[in-house]
Design an enzyme around this catalytic site. Structure first.
Site, PDB file in Angstrom:
ATOM      1  N   TYR A  84       0.823  -1.211   0.000  1.00  0.00           N
ATOM      2  CA  TYR A  84       0.000   0.000   0.000  1.00  0.00           C
ATOM      3  C   TYR A  84       0.856   1.259   0.000  1.00  0.00           C
ATOM      4  CZ  TYR A  84      -3.310   3.595   1.153  1.00  0.00           C
ATOM      5  OH  TYR A  84      -4.063   4.738   1.094  1.00  0.00           O
TER       6      TYR A  84
ATOM      7  N   TRP B 250       1.134   5.619  -1.819  1.00  0.00           N
ATOM      8  CA  TRP B 250       0.810   6.555  -2.902  1.00  0.00           C
ATOM      9  C   TRP B 250       1.866   6.593  -3.997  1.00  0.00           C
ATOM     10  CZ3 TRP B 250      -2.404  11.278  -3.638  1.00  0.00           C
ATOM     11  CH2 TRP B 250      -3.671  11.129  -3.080  1.00  0.00           C
TER      12      TRP B 250
HETATM   13  N1  LIG Z   1      -1.953   8.856  12.177  1.00  0.00           N
HETATM   14  C1  LIG Z   1      -2.376   8.879  10.920  1.00  0.00           C
HETATM   15  N2  LIG Z   1      -1.833   8.036  10.020  1.00  0.00           N
HETATM   16  C2  LIG Z   1      -2.245   8.063   8.754  1.00  0.00           C
HETATM   17  C3  LIG Z   1      -3.242   8.970   8.330  1.00  0.00           C
HETATM   18  C4  LIG Z   1      -3.822   9.829   9.299  1.00  0.00           C
HETATM   19  O1  LIG Z   1      -4.736  10.623   8.999  1.00  0.00           O
HETATM   20  N3  LIG Z   1      -3.339   9.773  10.579  1.00  0.00           N
HETATM   21  N4  LIG Z   1      -3.617   8.992   7.010  1.00  0.00           N
HETATM   22  C5  LIG Z   1      -3.462   7.762   6.253  1.00  0.00           C
HETATM   23  C6  LIG Z   1      -3.692   7.957   4.813  1.00  0.00           C
HETATM   24  S1  LIG Z   1      -5.191   8.660   4.351  1.00  0.00           S
HETATM   25  C7  LIG Z   1      -2.828   7.522   3.867  1.00  0.00           C
HETATM   26  S2  LIG Z   1      -3.294   7.558   2.211  1.00  0.00           S
HETATM   27  C8  LIG Z   1      -1.517   6.936   4.234  1.00  0.00           C
HETATM   28  C9  LIG Z   1      -0.379   7.330   3.255  1.00  0.00           C
HETATM   29  O2  LIG Z   1       0.673   6.451   3.395  1.00  0.00           O
HETATM   30  P1  LIG Z   1       1.701   6.181   2.204  1.00  0.00           P
HETATM   31  O3  LIG Z   1       1.007   6.284   0.901  1.00  0.00           O
HETATM   32  O4  LIG Z   1       2.425   4.923   2.497  1.00  0.00           O
HETATM   33  O5  LIG Z   1       2.693   7.419   2.382  1.00  0.00           O
HETATM   34  P2  LIG Z   1       3.731   8.044   1.369  1.00  0.00           P
HETATM   35  O6  LIG Z   1       4.645   8.905   2.176  1.00  0.00           O
HETATM   36  O7  LIG Z   1       3.017   8.678   0.235  1.00  0.00           O
HETATM   37  O8  LIG Z   1       4.558   6.775   0.879  1.00  0.00           O
HETATM   38  C10 LIG Z   1       4.966   6.598  -0.415  1.00  0.00           C
HETATM   39  C11 LIG Z   1       6.391   6.058  -0.406  1.00  0.00           C
HETATM   40  O9  LIG Z   1       6.707   5.672  -1.735  1.00  0.00           O
HETATM   41  C12 LIG Z   1       8.001   6.154  -2.077  1.00  0.00           C
HETATM   42  N5  LIG Z   1       8.008   6.329  -3.538  1.00  0.00           N
HETATM   43  C13 LIG Z   1       7.559   7.366  -4.261  1.00  0.00           C
HETATM   44  N6  LIG Z   1       7.712   7.141  -5.581  1.00  0.00           N
HETATM   45  C14 LIG Z   1       8.239   5.910  -5.700  1.00  0.00           C
HETATM   46  C15 LIG Z   1       8.623   5.113  -6.824  1.00  0.00           C
HETATM   47  O10 LIG Z   1       8.474   5.480  -7.980  1.00  0.00           O
HETATM   48  N7  LIG Z   1       9.132   3.873  -6.551  1.00  0.00           N
HETATM   49  C16 LIG Z   1       9.322   3.415  -5.285  1.00  0.00           C
HETATM   50  N8  LIG Z   1       9.826   2.195  -5.140  1.00  0.00           N
HETATM   51  N9  LIG Z   1       8.986   4.165  -4.209  1.00  0.00           N
HETATM   52  C17 LIG Z   1       8.451   5.384  -4.415  1.00  0.00           C
HETATM   53  C18 LIG Z   1       8.156   7.442  -1.300  1.00  0.00           C
HETATM   54  O11 LIG Z   1       9.511   7.765  -1.135  1.00  0.00           O
HETATM   55  C19 LIG Z   1       7.419   7.103  -0.007  1.00  0.00           C
HETATM   56  O12 LIG Z   1       8.289   6.563   0.958  1.00  0.00           O
HETATM   57  O13 LIG Z   1      -1.162   7.330   5.559  1.00  0.00           O
HETATM   58  C20 LIG Z   1      -2.176   6.997   6.506  1.00  0.00           C
HETATM   59  N10 LIG Z   1      -1.675   7.210   7.854  1.00  0.00           N
HETATM   60  N1  LIG Z   2      -1.094  18.559   1.687  1.00  0.00           N
HETATM   61  C1  LIG Z   2      -1.574  17.306   1.751  1.00  0.00           C
HETATM   62  N2  LIG Z   2      -2.806  17.043   1.251  1.00  0.00           N
HETATM   63  C2  LIG Z   2      -3.313  15.791   1.338  1.00  0.00           C
HETATM   64  C3  LIG Z   2      -2.575  14.712   1.872  1.00  0.00           C
HETATM   65  C4  LIG Z   2      -1.276  15.022   2.403  1.00  0.00           C
HETATM   66  O1  LIG Z   2      -0.573  14.145   2.918  1.00  0.00           O
HETATM   67  N3  LIG Z   2      -0.822  16.311   2.322  1.00  0.00           N
HETATM   68  N4  LIG Z   2      -3.096  13.447   1.878  1.00  0.00           N
HETATM   69  C5  LIG Z   2      -4.206  13.162   0.965  1.00  0.00           C
HETATM   70  C6  LIG Z   2      -4.906  11.937   1.323  1.00  0.00           C
HETATM   71  S1  LIG Z   2      -4.177  10.455   0.938  1.00  0.00           S
HETATM   72  C7  LIG Z   2      -6.139  11.925   1.884  1.00  0.00           C
HETATM   73  S2  LIG Z   2      -6.908  10.449   2.190  1.00  0.00           S
HETATM   74  C8  LIG Z   2      -6.823  13.170   2.227  1.00  0.00           C
HETATM   75  C9  LIG Z   2      -7.349  13.071   3.646  1.00  0.00           C
HETATM   76  O2  LIG Z   2      -8.396  13.929   3.841  1.00  0.00           O
HETATM   77  P1  LIG Z   2      -8.910  14.099   5.335  1.00  0.00           P
HETATM   78  O3  LIG Z   2      -8.887  12.799   6.034  1.00  0.00           O
HETATM   79  O4  LIG Z   2     -10.204  14.791   5.303  1.00  0.00           O
HETATM   80  O5  LIG Z   2      -7.766  15.068   5.881  1.00  0.00           O
HETATM   81  P2  LIG Z   2      -7.148  15.336   7.327  1.00  0.00           P
HETATM   82  O6  LIG Z   2      -6.237  16.508   7.136  1.00  0.00           O
HETATM   83  O7  LIG Z   2      -6.556  14.114   7.892  1.00  0.00           O
HETATM   84  O8  LIG Z   2      -8.381  15.749   8.210  1.00  0.00           O
HETATM   85  C10 LIG Z   2      -9.155  16.896   7.912  1.00  0.00           C
HETATM   86  C11 LIG Z   2      -9.553  17.598   9.171  1.00  0.00           C
HETATM   87  O9  LIG Z   2     -10.513  16.847   9.893  1.00  0.00           O
HETATM   88  C12 LIG Z   2     -10.537  17.362  11.218  1.00  0.00           C
HETATM   89  N5  LIG Z   2     -10.984  16.326  12.120  1.00  0.00           N
HETATM   90  C13 LIG Z   2     -10.266  15.300  12.620  1.00  0.00           C
HETATM   91  N6  LIG Z   2     -11.058  14.516  13.402  1.00  0.00           N
HETATM   92  C14 LIG Z   2     -12.283  15.081  13.391  1.00  0.00           C
HETATM   93  C15 LIG Z   2     -13.522  14.747  13.997  1.00  0.00           C
HETATM   94  O10 LIG Z   2     -13.667  13.748  14.691  1.00  0.00           O
HETATM   95  N7  LIG Z   2     -14.577  15.560  13.742  1.00  0.00           N
HETATM   96  C16 LIG Z   2     -14.460  16.670  12.952  1.00  0.00           C
HETATM   97  N8  LIG Z   2     -15.559  17.387  12.731  1.00  0.00           N
HETATM   98  N9  LIG Z   2     -13.300  17.008  12.386  1.00  0.00           N
HETATM   99  C17 LIG Z   2     -12.241  16.226  12.579  1.00  0.00           C
HETATM  100  C18 LIG Z   2      -9.132  17.808  11.523  1.00  0.00           C
HETATM  101  O11 LIG Z   2      -9.149  19.106  12.103  1.00  0.00           O
HETATM  102  C19 LIG Z   2      -8.435  17.767  10.174  1.00  0.00           C
HETATM  103  O12 LIG Z   2      -7.682  18.925   9.886  1.00  0.00           O
HETATM  104  O13 LIG Z   2      -5.947  14.276   2.157  1.00  0.00           O
HETATM  105  C20 LIG Z   2      -5.207  14.305   0.946  1.00  0.00           C
HETATM  106  N10 LIG Z   2      -4.552  15.587   0.843  1.00  0.00           N
HETATM  107 MO   LIG Z   3      -5.243   8.784   2.016  1.00  0.00          MO
END
Ligand SMILES: Nc1nc2c(c(=O)[nH]1)N[C@H]1C(S)=C(S)[C@@H](COP(=O)(O)OP(=O)(O)OC[C@H]3O[C@@H](n4cnc5c(=O)[nH]c(N)nc54)[C@H](O)[C@@H]3O)O[C@H]1N2
Ligand SMILES: Nc1nc2c(c(=O)[nH]1)N[C@H]1C(S)=C(S)[C@@H](COP(=O)(O)OP(=O)(O)OC[C@H]3O[C@@H](n4cnc5c(=O)[nH]c(N)nc54)[C@H](O)[C@@H]3O)O[C@H]1N2
Ligand SMILES: [Mo]
Length: 790
Positions: A125, A127
């Site tokens: 898993y 991005w």
């Molecule tokens: N506590 C907490 N944890 C969370 C979340 C949260 O809200 N709170 N959000 C979650 C969410 S929504 C998501 S989507 C995940 C994201 O989690 P990930 O998608 O695992 O995070 P990334 O940092 O995007 O990891 C991508 C990795 O791929 C590597 N990479 C990039 N390009 C390439 C390539 O071409 N080849 C190879 N081999 N590697 C490459 C980058 O260097 C990086 O280390 O995190 C989750 N974790």
């Molecule tokens: N710059 C940047 N943009 C991103 C990403 C990133 O890593 N960096 N990740 C991308 C990815 S993979 C995803 S999935 C999306 C995630 O999209 P989201 O999950 O919506 O994004 P977050 O920033 O984790 O959370 C949004 C806001 O929800 C609020 N929040 C948290 N818990 C609660 C709650 O219980 N109730 C309410 N009402 N509010 C709450 C927090 O204040 C937080 O700032 O973002 C995407 N966009």
């Molecule tokens: Mo995500």
């Protein structure tokens, strides 16, 4: 309209300079130039609101955190597979590509022969990077299918673990509900009130998987506001809606949105303001739900006073909001973040019920827009032609896990668990293969994850940089960045298809994932199956063909590959903004039934009720989250970072610029800070029963009292990796979060919320070592003349 974007690049630079060439990323389309070992980037000229995350690229290409050559963990080389207390702090031995691939090929063959493909976890898993061909997950999955006979996969995402399982039960197709529903265009033209639970922070909609060429959200909110639309955001952070929206901020206690929404519906019902005709015609199960709402089943009416005590929002505010919603073109938005928590299914379901009670579902600019504003692919039109897509082949292994159950799987082979009405068994995994993801970013309770990874025989990681995942691996194979290879960039909701020529030479010995897998496939007798005899350029040409055919089929100009490749991009036609399935259902609920069991919106789901799970009953229900305890009285929100995507290029300049004394910055309310003797700019220690980390602190009243916010993405940096639960000196919140599923229904990730305590850190500040390559020891005695040069 298809349109080839003419080259604009060369005329702006003197002839002696290398031209800026087109490129794209998850955080925006841009152009770049590599000259004299220096990278310059500039945003796409048509982007109205470019994203500064592209500024992480320039210093990144040659940063010391890059992986320069293939490495194997010394302990593994010495025959220590499986648990080895040195994992994560062991030396690495550099090998030539041939030696490393021979060794790995032999290990893959051993696992395949002795344990079968079902003992390989290839979920991988993450991005990864923009680029349709080099997309790392597609590459690793294709490789494992062709060369290993398949792999145990993962389903769903960390983004929408709960909602993607729930929504098909209650409203229908997840893609239709999220990507083919209410658009920003409709909001500007029609919406009168938008209530965003969890907000719609611009930092989030600044990104989109694959590419985004125009950041439209800020402008759309400003135009809607100018047209008289009222924005309300319910969230613990003021910044979750931009200033342009001039919103009313309702700062609730995190995790309490379901109670708040129940009280909104309760108010509508007792005041006779709910839309009975809509509920009768378009939904099932209202009576069962209504008796719960009114307290007939449990003696507790879910009224505003009840919700006020739970959510910390005044009863008057709740009642006024319900009245405000009534009789207007109202849009309910529920963010991904709300469901990334225990019982995360409930607010998603309750948001739909609120929109149904308002009778707004399916109207232009009204109803329910789950996840709008979370990523730039929501609220936009869909492309009308197919995107280039790498076929992954067939996976002969049926086993899967819900993605966030990885540590459970590795720690409990053979153990059983419930998922979506089924009882499933965890497979016995010997080898884990990761390319394009960072579990030490995305997973919860990282100290537990370390124990889980310690169970496997072999962990293989392809990486650009020395992430904590790479440090815990047995094989680390250096991968190129997009700027170092050729690809095509695009996403299904952005009209620009971008040729991505190589901008810079690869770092060190880094190779494309495709090349690595091709050479490994050779060792497993599958090169031809994996490559189909194509070079990278030939693949790009091959994958472009369905897009060209799609254009030709619509009688639009359909440039050949050479013309596309020489251009700055191709603007693709898009589908009408017609509201998709949910609008057709609104227009004719008999002819255009929703793909739910009843064909209607399910306020009560017989299917879910039949699963008989207390953690997810048959209608939206208030299920209290784990409460702050005396020892951990603060709620930690770990949301997405503003200055990077997840952990990617955390070492880049824009990300580094947002840190304080090298550490991630937490935000805290002045009252909470004062009570702990913490001042703005201090270093704090956040801790709970699972772990601890350091962070800089910003004291601000832009956050609800009782809440601390620490974004994700600072690379895990244990002070002493040999400890069970080492202090992360850099500020990775996942040392604190809990590794439990949302419920037995979806088993989604619950990383967003946890409880912690905070204190000022007055000790000596440990250095940040997250970006330093690990200690390298050489396979053979190093020849003297390599050791020292006078
Ligand atoms: N506590 C907490 N944890 C969370 C979340 C949260 O809200 N709170 N959000 C979650 C969410 S929504 C998501 S989507 C995940 C994201 O989690 P990930 O998608 O695992 O995070 P990334 O940092 O995007 O990891 C991508 C990795 O791929 C590597 N990479 C990039 N390009 C390439 C390539 O071409 N080849 C190879 N081999 N590697 C490459 C980058 O260097 C990086 O280390 O995190 C989750 N974790
Ligand atoms: N710059 C940047 N943009 C991103 C990403 C990133 O890593 N960096 N990740 C991308 C990815 S993979 C995803 S999935 C999306 C995630 O999209 P989201 O999950 O919506 O994004 P977050 O920033 O984790 O959370 C949004 C806001 O929800 C609020 N929040 C948290 N818990 C609660 C709650 O219980 N109730 C309410 N009402 N509010 C709450 C927090 O204040 C937080 O700032 O973002 C995407 N966009
Ligand atoms: Mo995500």
């Amino acid at each position: 309209m298809t349109e080839i974007v003419e080259k604009t690049s060369s005329d702006s630079a003197p002839a002696s300079n290398a031209p800026f060439r087109p490129h794209t990323s998850h955080w925006g389309a841009f152009s770049a130039r590599w000259q004299g070992d220096e990278l310059r980037v500039r945003p796409h000229p048509d982007d109205p609101d470019p994203n500064r995350i592209i500024e992480n690229f320039p210093g990144a290409l040659r940063h010391r955190a890059r992986v320069a050559q293939p490495m194997v963990r010394r302990g593994w080389l010495e025959g220590k597979r499986g648990p080895d207390e040195r994992r994560g702090r062991n030396e690495f031995v550099p090998l030539s590509w041939d030696a490393a691939l021979d060794l790995l090929g032999a290990e893959l063959a051993r696992v395949r022969e002795n344990h079968g493909a079902g003992s390989v976890f290839g979920g991988s898993y993450g991005w990864s990077s923009a680029g349709r061909f080099h997309h790392a997950q597609s590459q690793v999955h294709r490789f494992l299918n062709m060369a290993m006979g398949g792999y145990v996969r993962s389903v769903n995402t960390y983004s929408s673990g709960a909602s993607s399982v729930l929504i098909p039960h209650i409203i229908g197709d997840y893609e239709q509900m999220t990507k083919r529903n209410v658009t920003w265009e409709q909001i500007v033209a029609h919406s009168e009130i938008v209530v965003a639970f969890g907000g719609m922070a611009l930092k989030n909609s600044m990104v989109a998987g694959g590419s985004v060429s125009q950041h439209v959200e800020r402008g759309a909110m400003a135009r809607a506001r100018a047209n008289g639309c009222k924005f309300v955001h319910v969230s613990p952070l003021r910044g979750d809606l931009p200033e342009e929206a001039r919103s009313q901020w309702i700062a609730n206690i995190p995790g309490t949105d379901t109670a708040l929404m129940l009280a909104l519906v309760h108010t509508l019902v007792v005041e006779g303001r709910h839309d009975r005709d809509f509920l009768d015609r378009y939904t099932v199960g209202w009576p069962v739900f209504a008796s719960y709402l009114l307290g007939e089943t449990d003696g507790q009416p879910k009224d505003a006073a009840w919700a006020a005590a739970i959510s910390g929002v005044a009863a008057d505010t709740i009642v006024a909001l319900a009245r405000n919603l009534h009789g207007r073109r109202a849009l309910i938005v529920v963010s991904h973040s709300l469901q990334r928590a225990e019982h995360g299914e409930q607010p998603v379901w309750m948001g739909a019920v609120l929109a149904a009670a308002l009778g707004q579902i399916g109207l232009p600019g009204g109803g329910y827009a789950y996840a709008l504003g979370a990523i730039a692919y929501y609220g936009r039109r869909n492309n009308a032609v197919p995107l280039p897509t790498l076929p992954q082949g067939r996976n002969a292994v049926a086993e899967f896990i819900p993605v966030a159950r990885i540590a459970d799987m590795l720690l409990d082979p053979g153990g059983s668990y419930r998922y979506n009405g089924r009882t499933l068994t965890y497979p016995d995994i010997r080898l884990v293969y990761w390319a394009g993801g960072n579990p030490f970013h995305h997973h919860q309770d990282l100290n537990r994850l370390r124990r889980a990874f310690a169970q496997v025989d072999t962990l293989v990681v392809h990486e650009l940089g020395w992430t904590a995942t790479a440090r815990h691996a047995d094989f680390v194979l250096p991968a190129t960045m997009t700027l170092e290879r050729e690809d095509i960039g695009g996403s299904s909701n952005d009209p620009l298809l971008v040729p991505m020529p190589r901008i810079a030479p690869p770092y060190g010995e880094a190779r494309d994932d495709y090349e690595i897998f091709s050479d490994l496939a050779e060792r497993l007798g599958a090169r031809e199956a994996f490559t189909e005899g194509r070079t990278v350029r030939q693949w790009l040409e091959h994958l472009y063909e369905p897009t060209r055919k799609g254009l030709a089929g619509m009688d639009l100009p359909a440039p050949d590959f050479e013309t596309f490749w020489a251009s700055d991009g191709l603007i693709m036609p898009q589908q009408d903004d017609d509201g998709g399935q949910i609008r057709r259902f609104r227009d004719d609920p008999e002819a255009a039934k929703l793909p739910t069991p009843s064909g209607k919106v399910e306020i009560f789901s017989k299917t879910i009720a039949g699963f008989d799970e207390p953690s997810c009953p048959g209608h939206p229900t208030w299920l209290a989250p784990v409460q702050p305890a005396p020892s951990t009285p603060l709620i930690l929100v770990s949301n997405q970072p503003a200055t990077r995507l997840h952990s990617q290029l955390d070492f880049g300049a824009h990300s580094a610029g947002s840190k304080h004394r090298g550490r991630e910055v937490a935000r805290m309310h002045p009252a909470d800070a004062a009570a702990r003797g913490i001042a703005d700019g201090d270093i704090i220690r956040l801790f709970n029963e699972r772990g601890a980390c350091l962070a800089g602190v910003r004291v601000t009243d832009d956050i609800r009292r009782g809440v601390v916010q620490l974004p994700t993405g600072a690379w895990y940096d244990p002070a002493d990796p040999s400890e069970e639960a080492p202090l992360c000196v850099h500020g990775n919140p996942n040392v604190l979060t809990r590794d439990i599923g949302t419920s037995a229904l979806a088993q989604g990730c619950t990383g967003q919320l946890t409880t912690v305590e905070a204190e000022r850190f007055d000790g000596n500040l440990p250095p940040i070592q997250a970006y330093d390559p690990p200690v390298v020891s050489h396979p053979d005695p190093v020849p003297r003349h390599h050791v020292a040069k006078e």
